[in-house]
Scaffold this active site. Structure first.
Site, PDB file in Angstrom:
ATOM      1  CE1 TYR A  66      41.205  42.745  35.998  1.00  5.34           C
ATOM      2  CE2 TYR A  66      41.357  41.106  37.731  1.00  5.34           C
ATOM      3  CZ  TYR A  66      41.704  42.337  37.219  1.00  5.34           C
ATOM      4  OH  TYR A  66      42.537  43.169  37.928  1.00  5.34           O
TER       5      TYR A  66
ATOM      6  CG  LEU B  13      40.015  46.889  37.863  1.00  8.59           C
ATOM      7  CD1 LEU B  13      39.150  45.821  37.218  1.00  8.59           C
ATOM      8  CD2 LEU B  13      39.749  46.936  39.365  1.00  8.59           C
TER       9      LEU B  13
ATOM     10  CG  ASN C 263      41.835  48.653  42.090  1.00 14.41           C
ATOM     11  OD1 ASN C 263      42.080  49.539  41.279  1.00 14.41           O
ATOM     12  ND2 ASN C 263      40.778  48.708  42.876  1.00 14.41           N
ATOM     13  CD  GLU C 264      44.088  42.672  40.810  1.00 15.68           C
ATOM     14  OE1 GLU C 264      44.530  42.270  41.902  1.00 15.68           O
ATOM     15  OE2 GLU C 264      42.950  42.361  40.405  1.00 15.68           O
ATOM     16  CB  ALA C 265      49.830  47.978  41.625  1.00 10.05           C
TER      17      ALA C 265
END
Length: 281
Positions: A118, A170, A174-176
Site C-alpha cells: 500500500y 487488493l 485479497n483483503e476480503a
C-alpha cells in the site's frame, strides 16, 4: 536484493472465477471458496482456518489464480496470488502479457513499474480510507488491467490508473479473503439494496485490520498455546485501533489466519508436516 524466481505460477493449485456483475451472495461464495481451498486442513484457531506456513528459504511455488470477468462472456483478467500469504504478485492482460509487482519473481513477466504494498500504491497506508470500493470500481479495475499494454508503462496517467486498479483488487479480493469484516463490507456494497449508495470506503478500524493481519493472527494464535500445568491459557491481548478486544471478536474479524510462529505454539516445520500429512499440496 533480487527476488528468487517463483515456480509453478502457471500451474495454479486452483482457479477461482467471479463475474463482476454477479450477486453479493455469489461474491460471498467466491471468497469463502478461496479460504476453504487455501487453509491447512489440520490447523484451525477458534474455528477459523489457518494458512500453511510460508516455506523458508525456497522460491514461492504454491499459487492460485483468480479470474475476474467484466461480463459472463469476457475472457477475464487473471490474477496470480501466492497461496501461502495471499500476496497478489501478478496479472495477465488481454494481449497475453504477464505483469509482475516484484521484479524478477515471475518467469517471463514484465515488471509493472511499481510494487504491491500500500505504501507503493498509495504513498501512505493511511490513505486506504480514501479508496472507493463498489461494483463499478471493481469493473473499472478489471477493465484497466485487462486492457493494459506495454505502451502504457511510460505513461504517468496510465501508471496511476494501474496503481488504483491494483489497490481496488487488493481490497476487494485479497483483503476480503483475509478478513470477514472486509468481505462483509464489500458484499454489502454489491447488494441490490446498495444501488443508491453504489460505493463505500473502509473506516479506520478496518484500515488497522488490513495493515495488521500478521499481528491479529499472532494475537489469536497465542491464545491457542497449551499452558504449562497449573497455568491458565493466555488471554487475548486487545488491539484497540482494530476494534478487536476479545478472541471471539478476533475470530469474527479474520477470514483466514496467516501462519505465525508464537512461543509454545506450532513451529513452521510441525505445521508443514501436519499440512502435508493431511493431503495438503
Amino acid at each position: 536484493m533480487a527476488a528468487k524466481m517463483a515456480k509453478n505460477v502457471d500451474k495454479p493449485l486452483f482457479t477461482a472465477t467471479f463475474n463482476v456483475q454477479a450477486s453479493s451472495a455469489d461474491y460471498a461464495t467466491f471468497i469463502a471458496g478461496i479460504r476453504n481451498k487455501l487453509r491447512n486442513p489440520a490447523h484451525f484457531s477458534h474455528n477459523r482456518p489457518v494458512l500453511p506456513p510460508v516455506e523458508p528459504n525456497v522460491p514461492p511455488s504454491r499459487w492460485f489464480h483468480v479470474v475476474l470477468k467484466a461480463s459472463p462472456t469476457s475472457a477475464g483478467l487473471t490474477l496470480a496470488i501466492r497461496a501461502d500469504n495471499i500476496y497478489l504478485e501478478g496479472f495477465k492482460s488481454s494481449d497475453g502479457t504477464w505483469w509482475e509487482l516484484t521484479p524478477g519473481l515471475i518467469p517471463g513477466a514484465t515488471y509493472v513499474g511499481f510494487g504491491g504494498t500500500y505504501r507503493d500504491l498509495l504513498g501512505d497506508t493511511d490513505k486506504l480510507t480514501n479508496v472507493a470500493l463498489g461494483r463499478q470500481q471493481l469493473a473499472d479495475a478489471v477493465t484497466a488491467l485487462h486492457g493494459r499494454t506495454k505502451a502504457d508503462k511510460p505513461s504517468g496517467p496510465k501508471q496511476q490508473q494501474a496503481r488504483e486498479a491494483v489497490t481496488t483488487l487488493l481490497l476487494m479480493v485479497n483483503e476480503a479473503t483475509r478478513f470477514q469484516t472486509v468481505s462483509g463490507f464489500v458484499a454489502g456494497l454489491l447488494h441490490p439494496k446498495a444501488v443508491e449508495k453504489k460505493s463505500g470506503k473502509i473506516g479506520n478500524e478496518m484500515k488497522a485490520q488490513v495493515n495488521g493481519w500478521q499481528d491479529l493472527s499472532a494475537a489469536l494464535l497465542k491464545t491457542d498455546v497449551k499452558p504449562p500445568p497449573g497455568k491458565s491459557p493466555a488471554k487475548f491481548a486487545p488491539i484497540e485501533k482494530m476494534g478487536v478486544r476479545t478472541a471471539v471478536q478476533a475470530a469474527n474479524t479474520l477470514g483466514i489466519l496467516l501462519f505465525v510462529e508464537v512461543p509454545g505454539g506450532l513451529t513452521v516445520a510441525k505445521a508443514l508436516e501436519l499440512f502435508h500429512a493431511s493431503g495438503g499440496k
